[in-house]
Motif scaffolding. Structure first.
Motif, PDB file in Angstrom:
ATOM      1  N   ASP A 154      -5.869  -4.850  -0.750  1.00 34.07           N
ATOM      2  CA  ASP A 154      -4.657  -4.541   0.011  1.00 34.07           C
ATOM      3  C   ASP A 154      -4.878  -3.396   0.990  1.00 34.07           C
ATOM      4  O   ASP A 154      -4.420  -3.444   2.140  1.00 34.07           O
ATOM      5  N   ALA A 155      -5.559  -2.337   0.557  1.00 32.33           N
ATOM      6  CA  ALA A 155      -5.778  -1.191   1.435  1.00 32.33           C
ATOM      7  C   ALA A 155      -6.661  -1.567   2.614  1.00 32.33           C
ATOM      8  O   ALA A 155      -6.403  -1.156   3.755  1.00 32.33           O
ATOM      9  N   GLU A 156      -7.697  -2.358   2.355  1.00 29.12           N
ATOM     10  CA  GLU A 156      -8.568  -2.796   3.438  1.00 29.12           C
ATOM     11  C   GLU A 156      -7.802  -3.650   4.443  1.00 29.12           C
ATOM     12  O   GLU A 156      -7.980  -3.500   5.665  1.00 29.12           O
ATOM     13  N   PHE A 157      -6.942  -4.524   3.937  1.00 30.63           N
ATOM     14  CA  PHE A 157      -6.122  -5.345   4.830  1.00 30.63           C
ATOM     15  C   PHE A 157      -5.194  -4.471   5.664  1.00 30.63           C
ATOM     16  O   PHE A 157      -5.037  -4.684   6.872  1.00 30.63           O
ATOM     17  N   ALA A 158      -4.591  -3.478   5.016  1.00 29.33           N
ATOM     18  CA  ALA A 158      -3.674  -2.594   5.731  1.00 29.33           C
ATOM     19  C   ALA A 158      -4.384  -1.861   6.859  1.00 29.33           C
ATOM     20  O   ALA A 158      -3.848  -1.743   7.975  1.00 29.33           O
ATOM     21  N   LEU A 159      -5.587  -1.359   6.595  1.00 26.45           N
ATOM     22  CA  LEU A 159      -6.306  -0.646   7.647  1.00 26.45           C
ATOM     23  C   LEU A 159      -6.722  -1.574   8.780  1.00 26.45           C
ATOM     24  O   LEU A 159      -6.761  -1.160   9.951  1.00 26.45           O
ATOM     25  N   THR A 198      -4.919   6.344   1.508  1.00 22.44           N
ATOM     26  CA  THR A 198      -4.092   5.155   1.344  1.00 22.44           C
ATOM     27  C   THR A 198      -4.715   4.263   0.285  1.00 22.44           C
ATOM     28  O   THR A 198      -5.935   4.059   0.273  1.00 22.44           O
ATOM     29  N   VAL A 199      -3.884   3.731  -0.609  1.00 24.84           N
ATOM     30  CA  VAL A 199      -4.372   2.840  -1.662  1.00 24.84           C
ATOM     31  C   VAL A 199      -3.457   1.627  -1.754  1.00 24.84           C
ATOM     32  O   VAL A 199      -2.293   1.666  -1.345  1.00 24.84           O
ATOM     33  N   GLY A 200      -3.995   0.540  -2.281  1.00 29.43           N
ATOM     34  CA  GLY A 200      -3.218  -0.680  -2.445  1.00 29.43           C
ATOM     35  C   GLY A 200      -2.906  -0.954  -3.894  1.00 29.43           C
ATOM     36  O   GLY A 200      -3.572  -0.441  -4.798  1.00 29.43           O
ATOM     37  N   LYS A 206      -7.206   6.689   5.496  1.00 34.64           N
ATOM     38  CA  LYS A 206      -8.505   6.481   4.862  1.00 34.64           C
ATOM     39  C   LYS A 206      -8.271   5.852   3.487  1.00 34.64           C
ATOM     40  O   LYS A 206      -7.315   6.195   2.787  1.00 34.64           O
ATOM     41  N   ILE A 207      -9.145   4.965   3.083  1.00 30.78           N
ATOM     42  CA  ILE A 207      -8.986   4.290   1.798  1.00 30.78           C
ATOM     43  C   ILE A 207      -9.314   5.266   0.670  1.00 30.78           C
ATOM     44  O   ILE A 207     -10.366   5.922   0.679  1.00 30.78           O
ATOM     45  N   GLY A 208      -8.396   5.369  -0.304  1.00 33.24           N
ATOM     46  CA  GLY A 208      -8.564   6.278  -1.424  1.00 33.24           C
ATOM     47  C   GLY A 208      -9.165   5.599  -2.637  1.00 33.24           C
ATOM     48  O   GLY A 208      -9.494   4.410  -2.618  1.00 33.24           O
ATOM     49  N   GLY A 209      -9.289   6.363  -3.724  1.00 28.31           N
ATOM     50  CA  GLY A 209      -9.906   5.861  -4.944  1.00 28.31           C
ATOM     51  C   GLY A 209      -9.073   4.809  -5.646  1.00 28.31           C
ATOM     52  O   GLY A 209      -9.401   3.624  -5.648  1.00 28.31           O
ATOM     53  N   ASN A 210      -7.971   5.228  -6.269  1.00 24.33           N
ATOM     54  CA  ASN A 210      -7.042   4.271  -6.855  1.00 24.33           C
ATOM     55  C   ASN A 210      -5.647   4.865  -6.840  1.00 24.33           C
ATOM     56  O   ASN A 210      -5.450   6.048  -6.522  1.00 24.33           O
ATOM     57  N   ALA A 211      -4.665   4.053  -7.193  1.00 24.58           N
ATOM     58  CA  ALA A 211      -3.264   4.451  -7.019  1.00 24.58           C
ATOM     59  C   ALA A 211      -2.874   5.635  -7.894  1.00 24.58           C
ATOM     60  O   ALA A 211      -2.125   6.510  -7.465  1.00 24.58           O
ATOM     61  N   LEU A 212      -3.368   5.677  -9.134  1.00 25.75           N
ATOM     62  CA  LEU A 212      -3.006   6.776 -10.028  1.00 25.75           C
ATOM     63  C   LEU A 212      -3.604   8.092  -9.532  1.00 25.75           C
ATOM     64  O   LEU A 212      -2.915   9.117  -9.480  1.00 25.75           O
ATOM     65  N   VAL A 250       0.855  -1.183   0.000  1.00 26.56           N
ATOM     66  CA  VAL A 250       0.000   0.000   0.000  1.00 26.56           C
ATOM     67  C   VAL A 250       0.892   1.236   0.000  1.00 26.56           C
ATOM     68  O   VAL A 250       2.074   1.162   0.336  1.00 26.56           O
ATOM     69  N   GLU A 251       0.319   2.342  -0.391  1.00 25.96           N
ATOM     70  CA  GLU A 251       1.054   3.608  -0.393  1.00 25.96           C
ATOM     71  C   GLU A 251       0.162   4.721   0.133  1.00 25.96           C
ATOM     72  O   GLU A 251      -1.050   4.701  -0.084  1.00 25.96           O
ATOM     73  N   THR A 252       0.764   5.648   0.829  1.00 29.60           N
ATOM     74  CA  THR A 252       0.020   6.794   1.333  1.00 29.60           C
ATOM     75  C   THR A 252       0.179   7.965   0.370  1.00 29.60           C
ATOM     76  O   THR A 252       1.169   8.056  -0.357  1.00 29.60           O
ATOM     77  N   MET A 253      -0.808   8.847   0.374  1.00 32.00           N
ATOM     78  CA  MET A 253      -0.767  10.003  -0.514  1.00 32.00           C
ATOM     79  C   MET A 253       0.343  10.969  -0.135  1.00 32.00           C
ATOM     80  O   MET A 253       0.946  11.604  -0.993  1.00 32.00           O
TER      81      MET A 253
END
Length: 298
Positions: free
Chosen positions: A104-109, A97-99, A120-126, A69-72
């Motif tokens: 992946d993001a849900e697992f991370a949280l 945060t996105v996976g 907070k889970i974001g839209g998508n990585a791009l 996962v990556e944070t904004m």
């Protein structure tokens, strides 16, 4: 972060807090350590951080497929005035945060939510990467103070935790123009833009910033070029071409830095070729709806 391979292998969560231009190098180092059971958090990702990390991991022979996962952005704005002391000027209360893979993001949280309730889970990585406001705050100031980078100008090179002293009206105009260009690219891709004012309102509610902090430096750090150019401006410029969205100011800023430092960030940066046209198209609704854009070549 633990330093030895054995310590890393035993850790269930590995937080990678390095400049984004070092993501591939860290992935190479961890290739022999990471397993399917690991969770890797890139803090933060910039444009396509998780994608670059995953590709580098595979290229280095990594057998494991960890959740990534990556944070904004980074959780704190901090600095170290001395080897034994760290000062945090701000603590964000919201951080997208996105996976790299679904779930992946849900697992991370589920693993980190108690420690990082700000996530907070974001839209998508791009979308998450393109909405990172770092370059908006960094690049106009850096370009407006190129003469400071290679010379000692007293207080200007002593350093502070923020850019308040360096933001003039003209630099503010440059930042505003760059943000309009960035938001136009996000919209052209069919994604949801996040203006910096909205980011600040979410991340920095009243009381989350310390306005009075001691000075320490350097203020104009080279990483604001070596990180932001290849990991943000280069992909912004290159991806914009796929949807015919002009980026004259982004192109000019890259050209100026390339010329001033006699380098080529377009060669080392996160281009469409490196990120992969299929990965970009999968994250950009406008491209999915346009075969011409998907099949575009540089």
């Amino acid at each position: 972060m633990a330093q030895t391979p054995g310590e890393l292998a035993r850790a269930s969560v590995i937080v990678v807090s390095v400049t984004a231009d070092q993501h591939a190098a860290v992935a190479e180092r961890l290739a022999g350590v990471l397993t399917d059971d690991h969770l890797v958090v890139l803090h933060c990702g910039y444009v396509g951080g998780g994608r670059i990390f995953s590709l580098a991991l595979q290229a280095a022979g990594g057998k494991g497929r960890p959740k990534i996962v990556e944070t904004m952005n980074s959780l704190h704005l901090s600095g170290r005035p001395s080897p034994a002391r760290v000062v945090a000027r701000s603590h964000k209360q919201w951080l997208e945060t996105v996976g790299t893979m679904p779930g992946d993001a849900e697992f991370a949280l589920s693993r980190l939510g108690a420690f990082w309730p700000e996530l907070k889970i974001g839209g998508n990585a791009l979308q998450c990467g393109l909405n990172n406001p770092n370059s908006l705050g960094h690049l106009p100031v850096m370009l407006g103070h190129l003469g400071v980078l290679k010379a000692d100008h007293g207080p200007l090179t002593t350093g502070v935790l923020h850019f308040g002293e360096a933001h003039t009206e003209l630099i503010g105009n440059l930042a505003d123009a760059y943000e309009k260009e960035r938001l136009a690219v996000v919209r052209a891709l069919g994604l949801d833009p996040l203006p910096v004012a909205d980011f600040d309102a979410l991340a920095y509610p009243p009381g989350t910033r310390l306005e009075e902090v001691e000075r320490f430096g350097p203020k104009l750090q080279m990483r604001y070029l070596t990180e932001d150019l290849p990991c943000d401006l280069v992909p912004l410029e290159d991806i914009a071409r796929l949807v015919n969205c002009p980026t004259p100011l982004t192109t000019a800023m890259i050209d100026l830095v390339n010329s001033a430092f006699r380098c080529n960030f377009r060669e080392t940066g996160r281009t469409v070729e490196k990120l992969g046209i299929d990965w970009i198209a999968a994250h950009a609704p406008a491209m999915a709806a346009s075969p011409a854009a998907r099949n575009a070549t540089r």
